[in-house]
Design a protein around this motif. Structure first.
Motif, PDB file in Angstrom:
ATOM      1  N   UNK A   1       0.831  -1.209   0.000  1.00 53.91           N
ATOM      2  CA  UNK A   1       0.000   0.000   0.000  1.00 53.91           C
ATOM      3  C   UNK A   1       0.865   1.259   0.000  1.00 53.91           C
ATOM      4  N   UNK A   2       0.250   2.380  -0.373  1.00 55.87           N
ATOM      5  CA  UNK A   2       1.005   3.609  -0.609  1.00 55.87           C
ATOM      6  C   UNK A   2       0.563   4.740   0.306  1.00 55.87           C
ATOM      7  N   UNK A   3       1.424   5.736   0.410  1.00 52.85           N
ATOM      8  CA  UNK A   3       1.086   6.994   1.081  1.00 52.85           C
ATOM      9  C   UNK A   3       1.203   8.113   0.067  1.00 52.85           C
TER      10      UNK A   3
ATOM     11  N   UNK B   1       6.860  12.046  -4.899  1.00 57.27           N
ATOM     12  CA  UNK B   1       7.020  11.902  -3.457  1.00 57.27           C
ATOM     13  C   UNK B   1       6.163  10.779  -2.865  1.00 57.27           C
ATOM     14  N   UNK B   2       5.671   9.890  -3.717  1.00 62.60           N
ATOM     15  CA  UNK B   2       4.920   8.739  -3.229  1.00 62.60           C
ATOM     16  C   UNK B   2       5.841   7.815  -2.432  1.00 62.60           C
ATOM     17  N   UNK B   3       5.306   7.183  -1.394  1.00 58.02           N
ATOM     18  CA  UNK B   3       6.059   6.175  -0.643  1.00 58.02           C
ATOM     19  C   UNK B   3       5.236   4.900  -0.523  1.00 58.02           C
ATOM     20  N   UNK B   4       5.932   3.779  -0.411  1.00 58.74           N
ATOM     21  CA  UNK B   4       5.306   2.464  -0.247  1.00 58.74           C
ATOM     22  C   UNK B   4       5.724   1.863   1.085  1.00 58.74           C
ATOM     23  N   UNK B   5       4.812   1.100   1.693  1.00 57.28           N
ATOM     24  CA  UNK B   5       5.189   0.223   2.792  1.00 57.28           C
ATOM     25  C   UNK B   5       4.898  -1.195   2.313  1.00 57.28           C
ATOM     26  N   UNK B   6       5.869  -2.092   2.474  1.00 62.02           N
ATOM     27  CA  UNK B   6       5.810  -3.381   1.790  1.00 62.02           C
ATOM     28  C   UNK B   6       6.060  -4.526   2.764  1.00 62.02           C
ATOM     29  N   UNK B   7       5.280  -5.609   2.589  1.00 66.65           N
ATOM     30  CA  UNK B   7       5.551  -6.841   3.336  1.00 66.65           C
ATOM     31  C   UNK B   7       5.362  -8.039   2.425  1.00 66.65           C
ATOM     32  N   UNK B   8       6.076  -9.110   2.777  1.00 65.04           N
ATOM     33  CA  UNK B   8       6.080 -10.330   1.973  1.00 65.04           C
ATOM     34  C   UNK B   8       7.487 -10.890   1.953  1.00 65.04           C
ATOM     35  N   UNK B   9       7.761 -11.849   1.084  1.00 66.92           N
ATOM     36  CA  UNK B   9       9.107 -12.430   1.017  1.00 66.92           C
ATOM     37  C   UNK B   9      10.159 -11.377   0.678  1.00 66.92           C
ATOM     38  N   UNK B  10      11.254 -11.375   1.407  1.00 63.93           N
ATOM     39  CA  UNK B  10      12.289 -10.358   1.191  1.00 63.93           C
ATOM     40  C   UNK B  10      12.870 -10.436  -0.219  1.00 63.93           C
ATOM     41  N   UNK B  11      13.024 -11.655  -0.753  1.00 65.77           N
ATOM     42  CA  UNK B  11      13.578 -11.809  -2.104  1.00 65.77           C
ATOM     43  C   UNK B  11      12.642 -11.187  -3.141  1.00 65.77           C
TER      44      UNK B  11
END
Length: 310
Positions: A124-126, A136-146
């Motif tokens: 999802x984004x801010x 200037x968009x930013x993302x917060x990310x989760x899931x497999x690091x690879x």
């Protein structure tokens, strides 16, 4: 640090060209990515062709892409478009889902894609369309690091970067927390702006001071023109903000965290929606606050910087 992926090394797919999705896909297309785009209303995606994007007639045409990004409105929309995507002959290596959906919906999507051996990132984004255009968009990310390392160069092309917060659905929790703060901050910003005006200050003068102070932020700066000149063109509707506050309060109940300010903000927002203030930007909370304070607002017609325009 992994070796950066070359922008044309992977074939990208994009689903959804609403206000946010179009601006995000446009940055990838302008950046020279191999990008195929689908939108329910094809005409809304077609202008991207001038930047080099391929416009797909059917959603399943994106099934052979390496990474498919999804940016739509609701969980029901996500389920529908991903179902159609997976009906194609191919299978993407990864789906990156950027919409604001619930923890439960995100977990269900992760399970579905995992069963088909497709990697999944919640991302999802801010920001809003104007923030995206300003880079200037930013993302917060989760899931497999690879998977994150593989997608990161493209996420970075759409804004100022991304924050990896771990496995599973942690990015959804982060975004919910973010948007709960959005609701509380806009309510407080409207309260103090009306207080300043009723005490005798022009709104533009008060907000100029606030935005130059330690309490100013990118958010207070880019909302200042709307609060000064009452230009409430939509960046985020009151109903969408209510949805996110509800998600935050649901998470608070699940994790047994009291959220009294968030609950009160949700009630105030509901009052505004009940008065029919639903079609303009959520910053119309200013009008509800003015009405409750017994004053009538007029545009100040002042040129106010938003902190985004160069």
């Amino acid at each position: 640090m992994p070796t950066p992926t070359k922008k044309k090394e992977l074939k990208l797919g994009w689903i959804g060209t609403g206000r946010m999705g179009y601006a995000m896909a446009e940055r990838l297309a302008k950046g020279g990515c191999d990008l195929a785009v689908w939108n329910r209303t094809k005409a809304k995606a077609e202008p991207l062709a001038k930047h080099g994007a391929t416009i797909a007639d059917e959603l399943k045409e994106l099934s052979s892409r390496d990474i498919v990004f999804v940016m739509v409105s609701t969980w029901d929309d996500v389920k529908q478009v991903v179902g159609k995507l997976l009906s194609g002959a191919g299978k993407p290596k990864m789906v990156v889902e950027c919409s604001s959906i619930s923890l439960e919906g995100s977990a269900e999507l992760r399970k579905l894609l995992s069963e088909k051996k497709i990697q999944y990132l919640a991302a999802p984004v801010s920001g809003n369309a104007k923030v995206i255009k300003a880079g200037k968009l930013t993302f917060v990310v989760s899931g497999p690091k690879a998977a994150y390392d593989m997608a990161r160069p493209y996420l970075d092309m759409m804004g100022t970067g991304s924050s990896y917060v771990g496995e599973g659905e942690l990015a959804r929790i982060a975004k919910i927390c973010h948007n709960v703060m959005l609701g509380v901050v806009i309510q407080n910003l409207c309260e103090i702006t009306i207080l300043a005006q009723k005490a005798g200050m022009p709104r533009h003068a008060f907000l100029d001071f606030l935005n130059k102070s330690v309490m100013g932020s990118m958010f207070t700066r880019y909302k200042a023109p709307a609060l000064v000149n009452l230009d409430f063109h939509v960046t985020f509707t009151p109903k969408l903000l209510r949805k996110d506050l509800d998600l935050g309060l649901d998470a608070g109940r699940e994790f047994e965290v009291p959220m009294p300010l968030s609950s009160l903000t949700r009630d105030l927002l509901q009052q505004m929606i009940g008065q029919g203030m639903t079609e303009q930007d959520f910053s119309t909370l200013l009008l509800a606050q003015a009405k409750a304070s017994g004053i009538e607002l007029k545009p100040e017609n002042k040129e106010v910087g938003d902190g985004l325009s160069s």
